[in-house]
Design an enzyme around this catalytic site. Structure first.
Site, mmCIF file in Angstrom:
data_model
loop_
_atom_site.group_PDB
_atom_site.id
_atom_site.type_symbol
_atom_site.label_atom_id
_atom_site.label_comp_id
_atom_site.label_asym_id
_atom_site.label_seq_id
_atom_site.Cartn_x
_atom_site.Cartn_y
_atom_site.Cartn_z
ATOM 1 C CB CYS A 1 41.244 41.162 27.672
ATOM 2 S SG CYS A 1 40.570 39.968 28.820
ATOM 3 N N GLY A 2 43.989 40.476 28.426
ATOM 4 C CA GLY A 2 45.165 39.864 29.044
ATOM 5 C C GLY A 2 44.916 38.414 29.414
ATOM 6 C CB THR A 3 43.199 36.838 32.129
ATOM 7 O OG1 THR A 3 42.096 37.756 32.323
ATOM 8 C CG2 THR A 3 44.387 37.292 32.965
ATOM 9 N N GLY A 4 41.524 37.071 29.293
ATOM 10 C CA GLY A 4 40.249 36.631 28.716
ATOM 11 C C GLY A 4 39.118 36.661 29.734
ATOM 12 C CG ASP B 1 42.326 44.537 26.902
ATOM 13 O OD1 ASP B 1 43.187 43.833 26.337
ATOM 14 O OD2 ASP B 1 42.120 44.499 28.134
ATOM 15 C CG HIS B 2 45.435 48.095 27.022
ATOM 16 N ND1 HIS B 2 44.164 48.240 27.541
ATOM 17 C CD2 HIS B 2 46.228 47.742 28.055
ATOM 18 C CE1 HIS B 2 44.198 48.010 28.842
ATOM 19 N NE2 HIS B 2 45.448 47.701 29.178
ATOM 20 N N GLY C 1 38.098 39.189 31.964
ATOM 21 C CA GLY C 1 37.269 40.403 31.936
ATOM 22 C C GLY C 1 36.337 40.403 30.734
ATOM 23 N NE ARG D 1 48.937 41.651 29.835
ATOM 24 C CZ ARG D 1 48.416 42.707 30.462
ATOM 25 N NH1 ARG D 1 47.677 42.536 31.550
ATOM 26 N NH2 ARG D 1 48.617 43.925 29.998
ATOM 27 C CG HIS E 1 24.816 18.929 25.089
ATOM 28 N ND1 HIS E 1 25.382 18.826 26.341
ATOM 29 C CD2 HIS E 1 25.176 17.808 24.409
ATOM 30 C CE1 HIS E 1 26.062 17.685 26.417
ATOM 31 N NE2 HIS E 1 25.956 17.054 25.254
ATOM 32 C CG HIS F 1 29.031 19.300 25.511
ATOM 33 N ND1 HIS F 1 29.447 18.495 26.544
ATOM 34 C CD2 HIS F 1 28.951 18.479 24.427
ATOM 35 C CE1 HIS F 1 29.605 17.247 26.112
ATOM 36 N NE2 HIS F 1 29.326 17.220 24.826
ATOM 37 C CG ASN F 2 29.168 24.844 27.123
ATOM 38 O OD1 ASN F 2 30.343 24.520 27.000
ATOM 39 N ND2 ASN F 2 28.419 24.398 28.095
HETATM 40 C C1 RB5 Z 1 44.408 44.866 31.372
HETATM 41 O O1 RB5 Z 1 45.510 45.230 32.135
HETATM 42 C C2 RB5 Z 1 43.824 43.565 31.878
HETATM 43 O O2 RB5 Z 1 43.261 43.735 33.129
HETATM 44 C C3 RB5 Z 1 42.793 43.042 30.898
HETATM 45 O O3 RB5 Z 1 43.392 42.881 29.665
HETATM 46 C C4 RB5 Z 1 42.183 41.696 31.217
HETATM 47 O O4 RB5 Z 1 43.160 40.766 31.540
HETATM 48 C C5 RB5 Z 1 41.054 41.690 32.144
HETATM 49 O O5 RB5 Z 1 40.454 40.674 32.440
#
Ligand code: RB5
Length: 241
Positions: A152-155, A89-90, A157, A196, A220, A185-186
Site C-alpha cells: 500500500c502507500g506506506t505498507g 491498494d490503489h 495499513g 510511496r 526463534h 527470525h520471525n
Molecule cells: C491510501 O491513501 C493510503 O492510506 C494507504 O495506501 C496506506 O498507505 C495505508 O497504510
C-alpha cells in the site's frame, strides 16, 4: 613475456612442460559447451541482480560471496516450491504490477489478487483477500509453502490489517536486512511494502531476499510459538460503563 610465445621454462607453467599428448586445455580451465552455457546463464543472472546493488550505489556486488548468493538466489527460485499471493491498494498498482512480472521471471508461481486500477479501495479488504488465500493454501498444501506480499502507500495499513488474521505473521520491511530478518527470525509469512516510501529496485530486492531466506528455528521457533499462542487468548472485553 606472452604466454603463447614462451619458448619454455620462463613462465611458471609453460606449454613446453606439458606432458606429451596433453593439449593446452589440460592446463587451462577451458570449459565444455554445456559449462559455457551454464557460465553464461549464471553471469547473466549475476548481471541482472547486480543492477539492484549498483542502482543503490553499493559496489559490493563484485565479491565472490555475492556472486554465490546470486547464483543461489537464481537456483533456489527456479526450483522453488514457494507460491506467492500478491495484492495492493490503489496507491501501489504500478509497483505491484512490476513486482509480479519480476517475480514470475524469477521462477515463482504468483497469484495476483489485484487491485488493477487506481480506483480507490480499502486496504483491509485486499489484506483479507490475500491473507485468506495464504492461510487456506498452507492448510491444504503439504509440499509447497505459500507466502503473501502486500503493498500500500506506506505498507503500514496492510501490515496492521494482515496481522489481525489468524495464522498470519506480517512484516513491514524497508530494506535487505529487515526483509532477511523477517524470515530468519520471525518466520513472517506475509511481506508488507510501501510503494510511496521505497523505490522499485529496493522493493524487488526486499521481495527476493524475503523469498530466499529461511527460518532459523531454535530459540526463534519458541518465540514464534508464543506469538501463535497469543492468537488463542480471549479477547479483552469492552469496559461496561
Ligand atoms: C491510501 O491513501 C493510503 O492510506 C494507504 O495506501 C496506506 O498507505 C495505508 O497504510
Amino acid at each position: 613475456m606472452n604466454f603463447w610465445n614462451d619458448p619454455g621454462g620462463t613462465l611458471p607453467i609453460s606449454t613446453s612442460k606439458c606432458r606429451r599428448g596433453h593439449s593446452l586445455s589440460f592446463w587451462l580451465p577451458i570449459p565444455s559447451t554445456s559449462s559455457r552455457i551454464l557460465i553464461l546463464l549464471l553471469t547473466l543472472s549475476h548481471w541482472q541482480v547486480s543492477q539492484l546493488w549498483f542502482n543503490r550505489g553499493d559496489s559490493s556486488f563484485w565479491s565472490p560471496r555475492h556472486t554465490l548468493r546470486v547464483v543461489y538466489h537464481n537456483m533456489s527460485a527456479a526450483h522453488s516450491s514457494v507460491k506467492l499471493v500478491v495484492g495492493c491498494d490503489h496507491a501501489a498498482v504500478p509497483q505491484k504490477d512490476e513486482l509480479v512480472v519480476f517475480l514470475k521471471a524469477q521462477g515463482f508461481q504468483v497469484l495476483d489478487k489485484g487491485v488493477y486500477t487506481p480506483d480507490r479501495v480499502d486496504y483491509p479488504d485486499v489484506a483479507a483477500a490475500v491473507c485468506g488465500a495464504v492461510v487456506l493454501s498452507n492448510k491444504e498444501e503439504q509440499a509447497a509453502t505459500t507466502l503473501g506480499i502486500l503493498l500500500c502507500g506506506t505498507g503500514i495499513g496492510m501490515s496492521i490489517a494482515a496481522n489481525k488474521i489468524e495464522g498470519v505473521r506480517a512484516a513491514l520491511v524497508h530494506d535487505h536486512f529487515t526483509a532477511k530478518m523477517a524470515r530468519m527470525h520471525n518466520d513472517a509469512n506475509v511481506l508488507c511494502l510501501g510503494a510511496r516510501t521505497t523505490g522499485i529496485e529496493v522493493l524487488k530486492e526486499c521481495a527476493l531476499t524475503f523469498l530466499s531466506a529461511s527460518f532459523e528455528g531454535g530459540r526463534h521457533g519458541e518465540r514464534v510459538a508464543k506469538i501463535t499462542a497469543l492468537e488463542q487468548l480471549p479477547r479483552v472485553p469492552h469496559p461496561t460503563a
